[in-house]
Design a protein around this motif. Structure first.
Motif, short mmCIF file in Angstrom:
data_model
loop_
_atom_site.label_atom_id
_atom_site.label_comp_id
_atom_site.label_asym_id
_atom_site.label_seq_id
_atom_site.Cartn_x
_atom_site.Cartn_y
_atom_site.Cartn_z
N MET A 1 0.85 -1.19 0.00
CA MET A 1 0.00 0.00 0.00
C MET A 1 0.88 1.24 0.00
O MET A 1 1.89 1.28 0.70
N ASP A 53 -4.99 2.02 9.35
CA ASP A 53 -3.75 1.52 8.76
C ASP A 53 -3.99 0.67 7.52
O ASP A 53 -3.07 0.00 7.04
N GLY A 54 -5.21 0.69 7.01
CA GLY A 54 -5.52 -0.06 5.81
C GLY A 54 -6.93 0.21 5.35
O GLY A 54 -7.64 1.05 5.93
N ARG A 60 -12.61 -2.65 9.35
CA ARG A 60 -11.26 -2.74 9.88
C ARG A 60 -11.20 -2.29 11.33
O ARG A 60 -10.50 -2.87 12.15
N GLU A 101 -10.93 -6.01 0.87
CA GLU A 101 -9.52 -5.99 0.48
C GLU A 101 -9.33 -6.64 -0.89
O GLU A 101 -8.52 -6.17 -1.71
N GLN A 105 -7.73 -4.99 -4.27
CA GLN A 105 -6.56 -5.60 -4.92
C GLN A 105 -6.85 -5.95 -6.37
O GLN A 105 -6.03 -5.67 -7.26
N LEU A 110 -5.09 -0.21 -4.57
CA LEU A 110 -4.28 0.02 -3.37
C LEU A 110 -3.20 1.09 -3.58
O LEU A 110 -2.89 1.83 -2.63
N PRO A 115 -2.87 5.24 3.77
CA PRO A 115 -3.30 4.89 5.12
C PRO A 115 -2.67 5.79 6.17
O PRO A 115 -1.72 6.53 5.88
#
Length: 510
Positions: A1, A53-54, A60, A101, A105, A110, A115
């Motif tokens: 990422m 963080d994502g 999340r 996710e 992808q 991404l 993030p």
């Protein structure tokens, strides 16, 4: 990422060329939907900022015990990105996060994600026709900004006297510490909303003693949650059209339910029949009259969000679980004291006290948004009754859109609402690119006309009859307006997004 780009820590003095054409705030379902639409339109100069963080947004951040969807998985997905491998009808949070996710992808999105980047403020620069975004200790600029933070963007801080004095462990659904072992602990849960309905049955078997503090009971319904048989997963893989038809059928069913709520006063008999059925369900689940009287809502179904569950009500039959409806006086160093003087010592405090809604002015006091000529979003939300264009644009906010605003909920899930929003916003951005426009703002008259026409479709809504006024429901804002649901079916909403007059926006060139 992709890591955060290097930018100046000072306010840009001459930001003639923006760092990005489009900045999206939020990498959950909303941000993903908008990114997919931009990619479809051939717009590649965009970035997605998220404070986590994502990717994944709420899926999340929410890792509490029992977290999962409240709508069937076959509906809780994109119609153009079906997952044939759902494990069950109502999958748990990790499976939903894995789906998000995967879509990021598979579509090579991404690299656009930044993030650990929290947008702390944004302001319109009218001289250079762009937005300045304060991200941590630096500034970035973008021609257009799209807020994709969803209808429940922030945890609502609990209004509990003495909370800072408490010396035990505090947990919240959106920031759950999975390392905390509740085995044998004295646990208190404050709140009985959708998150609590999932948490309480999961932690009760481990807790030594669990006390639930309830202010308002919640309507729950039976939950049919079978595992998906392998043959059906295989059918979905081999014949995707079957899954697409199931998705569309479920959307129609859920849309009809929403339309029933929005025309509730025309069919009061249906409401009475549903309430009688639920009364009987509660009677079967909770034979104890005194306990059932505490758990059974007295407000009209469904003034507040409803949760499907087979475990919540029966959890209160356990010997180690207590339900208290006494008001909390204060949090003490070691526990909770209610107004009757009873103090219960606890080891762990779970605050399931809900979220701020998208229309809460405090969101924009904490993270200021300033538009043209000093337009202040917090002040607008605080003082003015709704006036938006399709819920996505507000006069005074050029080059700015939100993916969930007034009358924003369309269809059975947020995916559908986000897809409709992305279609509308994408059309405006594509037209701006075609005209080489750098200043795009919805016309005041267009916003007022659309809002008035939409509001006129809801006089028979459940929320307009006064039966929900005392419930503090998220479906009614602080102006007393029921602006959460869009009062049209999904097909109509999609058609409107594809055909609204682009002349309702002002496009100004360089």
């Amino acid at each position: 990422m992709t890591a955060p780009e290097a930018t100046s820590s000072e306010t840009p003095d001459n930001p003639v060329a923006p760092d990005h054409s489009v900045a999206i705030i939020g990498a959950g379902f909303g941000g993903l939907t908008m990114a997919l639409e931009l990619r479809r339109l051939g717009i590649e100069d965009f970035v997605i900022y998220d404070r986590l963080d994502g990717v994944g947004g709420t899926w999340r951040s929410n890792v509490y015990p029992g977290v999962g969807v409240d709508t069937p998985a076959q509906l809780y997905q994109y119609r153009d990105h079906m997952n044939p491998n759902w494990s069950r009808l109502f999958p748990k949070g990790p499976e939903v996060l894995a789906y998000i996710e995967r879509v990021y992808q598979e579509n090579n999105l991404l690299p656009h994600v930044r993030p650990n980047c929290e947008v702390q403020s944004r302001s319109w620069d009218d001289e250079h026709k762009l937005w300045k975004l304060r991200i941590d200790d630096r500034w970035v600029t973008a021609r257009f900004v799209i807020s994709a933070i969803g209808p429940l963007p922030e945890i609502k801080p609990p209004d509990l006297e003495g909370l800072d004095d408490y010396r035990g462990t505090v947990l919240q659904p959106a920031s759950w510490d999975t390392s905390v072992d509740l085995t044998g602990k004295r646990v208190a849960v404050i709140g009985t909303g959708a998150s609590a309905v999932q948490i309480i049955p999961e932690i009760a078997p481990a807790a030594g003693q669990l006390t639930v503090y309830q202010r308002t009971p919640i309507w729950v319904t039976p939950k049919w949650d079978p595992a998906m048989p392998p043959w059906l997963n295989e059918l979905f893989r081999r014949v995707p059209r079957v899954q697409r038809l199931l998705h569309e059928s479920l959307d129609s069913m859920y849309s009809l339910t929403v339309m029933w709520v929005l025309h509730y006063q025309r069919t009061p008999r249906i409401g009475r029949m549903v309430t009688q059925w639920l009364d009987e369900f509660y009677r079967r689940e909770i034979p104890n009259d005194e306990l059932r009287a505490k758990l059974l809502p007295t407000y009209t179904f469904p003034c507040k969000p409803v949760s499907p569950t087979n475990a919540y009500l029966q959890t209160f039959l356990r010997d180690n679980v207590d339900l208290t409806t006494d008001s909390i006086e204060r949090i003490t160093e070691n526990g909770i004291r209610t107004v009757d003087g009873t103090e219960r010592e606890i080891d762990v405090l779970v605050l399931a006290t809900g979220f701020r809604l998208y229309y809460d002015p405090q969101i924009y006091r904490d993270r200021p948004v300033t538009g043209r000529d000093g337009f202040d979003m917090a002040e607008f939300l605080e003082k003015q009754r709704t006036s938006t264009y399709h819920g996505y644009s507000v006069p005074g906010m050029p080059n700015s859109f939100t993916m969930f605003g007034d009358y924003g909920w369309t269809g059975g899930t947020y995916h559908i609402a986000a897809e409709v929003a992305a279609t509308h916003i994408g059309r405006v951005l594509a037209e701006a690119e075609r005209r080489d426009a750098i200043d795009v703002e919805v016309r005041q008259a267009a916003a007022e006309e659309w809002t008035a026409k939409t509001a006129a479709l809801t006089p028979n809504s459940l929320f307009e009859g006064g039966t929900c006024d005392s419930t503090n429901t998220q479906y009614i804002n602080h102006h007393g307006q029921s602006v959460f649901y869009r009062p049209v079916r999904t097909r109509r909403a999609r058609a409107d997004a594809q055909s609204f007059p682009l002349g309702d926006y002002i496009f100004a060139g360089r």
